[in-house]
Design a protein around this motif. Structure first.
Motif, PDB file in Angstrom:
ATOM      1  N   SER A 218      12.698 -14.312  17.563  1.00 51.62           N
ATOM      2  CA  SER A 218      12.048 -13.692  16.409  1.00 51.62           C
ATOM      3  C   SER A 218      11.829 -12.202  16.639  1.00 51.62           C
ATOM      4  O   SER A 218      11.598 -11.751  17.773  1.00 51.62           O
ATOM      5  N   ARG A 219      11.875 -11.449  15.544  1.00 56.01           N
ATOM      6  CA  ARG A 219      11.610 -10.017  15.571  1.00 56.01           C
ATOM      7  C   ARG A 219      10.551  -9.731  14.518  1.00 56.01           C
ATOM      8  O   ARG A 219      10.742 -10.036  13.331  1.00 56.01           O
ATOM      9  N   TYR A 220       9.422  -9.161  14.937  1.00 59.53           N
ATOM     10  CA  TYR A 220       8.307  -8.883  14.032  1.00 59.53           C
ATOM     11  C   TYR A 220       7.898  -7.414  14.148  1.00 59.53           C
ATOM     12  O   TYR A 220       8.024  -6.804  15.220  1.00 59.53           O
ATOM     13  N   TYR A 221       7.381  -6.875  13.042  1.00 60.96           N
ATOM     14  CA  TYR A 221       6.962  -5.479  13.004  1.00 60.96           C
ATOM     15  C   TYR A 221       5.639  -5.348  12.257  1.00 60.96           C
ATOM     16  O   TYR A 221       5.388  -6.076  11.286  1.00 60.96           O
ATOM     17  N   VAL A 222       4.824  -4.377  12.688  1.00 65.91           N
ATOM     18  CA  VAL A 222       3.665  -3.939  11.915  1.00 65.91           C
ATOM     19  C   VAL A 222       3.680  -2.410  11.860  1.00 65.91           C
ATOM     20  O   VAL A 222       4.099  -1.745  12.814  1.00 65.91           O
ATOM     21  N   GLN A 223       3.267  -1.886  10.735  1.00 61.17           N
ATOM     22  CA  GLN A 223       3.173  -0.438  10.571  1.00 61.17           C
ATOM     23  C   GLN A 223       2.057   0.120  11.438  1.00 61.17           C
ATOM     24  O   GLN A 223       0.963  -0.442  11.514  1.00 61.17           O
ATOM     25  N   VAL A 224       2.341   1.250  12.118  1.00 61.86           N
ATOM     26  CA  VAL A 224       1.340   1.941  12.936  1.00 61.86           C
ATOM     27  C   VAL A 224       1.452   3.440  12.673  1.00 61.86           C
ATOM     28  O   VAL A 224       2.474   3.914  12.167  1.00 61.86           O
ATOM     29  N   PRO A 225       0.416   4.235  13.000  1.00 61.87           N
ATOM     30  CA  PRO A 225       0.516   5.689  12.842  1.00 61.87           C
ATOM     31  C   PRO A 225       1.660   6.252  13.684  1.00 61.87           C
ATOM     32  O   PRO A 225       2.051   5.681  14.710  1.00 61.87           O
TER      33      PRO A 225
END
Length: 388
Positions: A218-225
């Motif tokens: 699995s590949r997951y992402y969250v937005q960060v500064p």
């Protein structure tokens, strides 16, 4: 040394171009700054438009992709912890293929080796000369020894930080750029994907994406500064934040585990015009960068290369005007993809100065897409490849 096409960059764009040209009887030499092991270690996206799938098949490197890749017939969009699905088959009679860029590169290396291609790895101090003449030259050093190659054309497939674009005089190129004030913190984990299709999620805390490489990765992402550091995020903190931002029904089924790769990718949109100067023609990230929202980067590179191979084959067959058509034809597709990727980025991400009013407008736009068949058709056609 002499060749018809000197290709700068041995990633998927450069290797695919060499593969297509060699199949057409055009001689090539590929120069790559890094080692083969390094090229194969890069973790990149793997959502292929159907036009890209067909291009890889035409190149003779589609066998493993067809056997191991996963065909996706839709995608989910989320907002306010709720999701809805856009059915590609219903809306535009198309699909996409999930197959990792690293696997594509492996397939291309194997095919090129089988054809006896000349691929020079760990080429240092590469420089381009006489690009505005009829016999451009490429110089480099390998193992401390200087080398020179004369070619009929030079293809710049060496990425955003490569030397190809920089070899065009500043007064002969125009660059357009937008840098976004955030990045994607991504992890790779040996866990089953939370969904069999991608989920793009808008949330007041920031964007999230659930994707996959295969049924077990699995590949997951969250937005960060934009100034965030990977070291600030433990695996536990990442999983907790991802759960908050995903639709509730997806978050409830999330399987977590140790990350095997963790990194932050900054977002930008960039285009260089023109994509040809003299005997130098640019393809892929050497000419343009798109935000990863919408999965257009690799597809644009494949589209460039397919067109460039067509143009160069015609050129070497005696069509004196063929080279003149490349830049305008390529840029039409580039700007179409930039438009879609930037609009999708604006819709799904939270900006630093974003107000509650603007958040509600994003949610209202997503609700409109959920209710509107025509809006879903437009989205599906863009996502699966508008100009393919």
């Amino acid at each position: 040394m002499r060749t018809q096409a000197a290709i700068i960059g041995g990633g998927p764009a450069g290797l695919l171009l060499s593969q297509l040209l060699m199949k057409a009887g055009v001689s090539t030499v590929v120069l790559e700054r890094r080692s083969r092991d390094h090229v194969l270690s890069r973790i990149r996206a793997g959502v292929l438009e159907w036009g890209s799938v067909e291009a890889l098949r035409r190149a003779g490197v589609g066998g493993r992709m067809d056997a191991e890749g996963e065909v996706h017939h839709g995608v989910a969009l989320g907002h306010t912890n709720h999701q809805f699905r856009i059915d590609f088959t219903e809306r535009c009679d198309r699909a996409v293929m999930v197959y990792g860029q690293t696997e594509i590169t492996k397939d291309l290396y194997a095919a090129q080796d089988a054809m006896g291609a000349t691929i020079i790895d760990e080429a240092e101090d590469v420089a381009l000369h006489d690009l505005d003449g009829t016999a451009p030259r490429v110089t480099w050093r390998k193992d401390g020894v200087a080398h020179e190659l004369t070619a009929d054309i030079v293809a710049g497939c060496d990425g955003f930080h490569g030397i190809a674009r920089q070899s065009i005089p500043a007064g002969k190129r125009t660059e357009f750029e937008r840098v976004f004030p955030f990045g994607w913190l991504g992890i790779l984990s040996e866990t089953p994907p939370v969904s069999h299709e991608l989920i793009y999620s808008n949330h007041e805390r920031g964007f999230a994406l659930a994707s996959m490489r295969n049924p077990h990765l699995s590949r997951y992402y969250v937005q960060v500064p934009a100034d965030e550091r990977v070291e600030n995020w433990s695996d536990e903190a990442f999983w907790d934040e991802l759960r908050r931002r995903l639709p509730h029904d997806a978050a409830d089924g999330l399987v977590t585990g140790p990350s095997i790769e963790k990194s932050i990718a900054l977002l930008r949109a960039f285009v260089c015009e023109p994509m040809r100067w003299g005997r130098l023609l640019l393809a892929g990230d050497a000419a343009h960068i798109v935000p990863p929202t919408g999965a257009k980067g690799l597809n644009l590179a494949i589209g460039d290369v397919a067109l460039l191979a067509e143009v160069l084959t015609a050129h070497f067959a005696g069509d004196a005007a063929a080279l003149d058509t490349y830049s305008d034809r390529a840029l039409e597709r580039v700007w179409s993809a930039i438009r879609f990727s930037v609009s999708m980025t604006n819709l799904l991400h939270r900006f630093p100065d974003q107000t509650a009013f603007e958040q509600r407008l994003q949610e209202a736009e997503l609700a409109h897409i959920e209710r509107s068949a025509s809006a879903q058709t437009t989205f599906a056609r863009n996502y699966t490849g508008l100009l393919t």
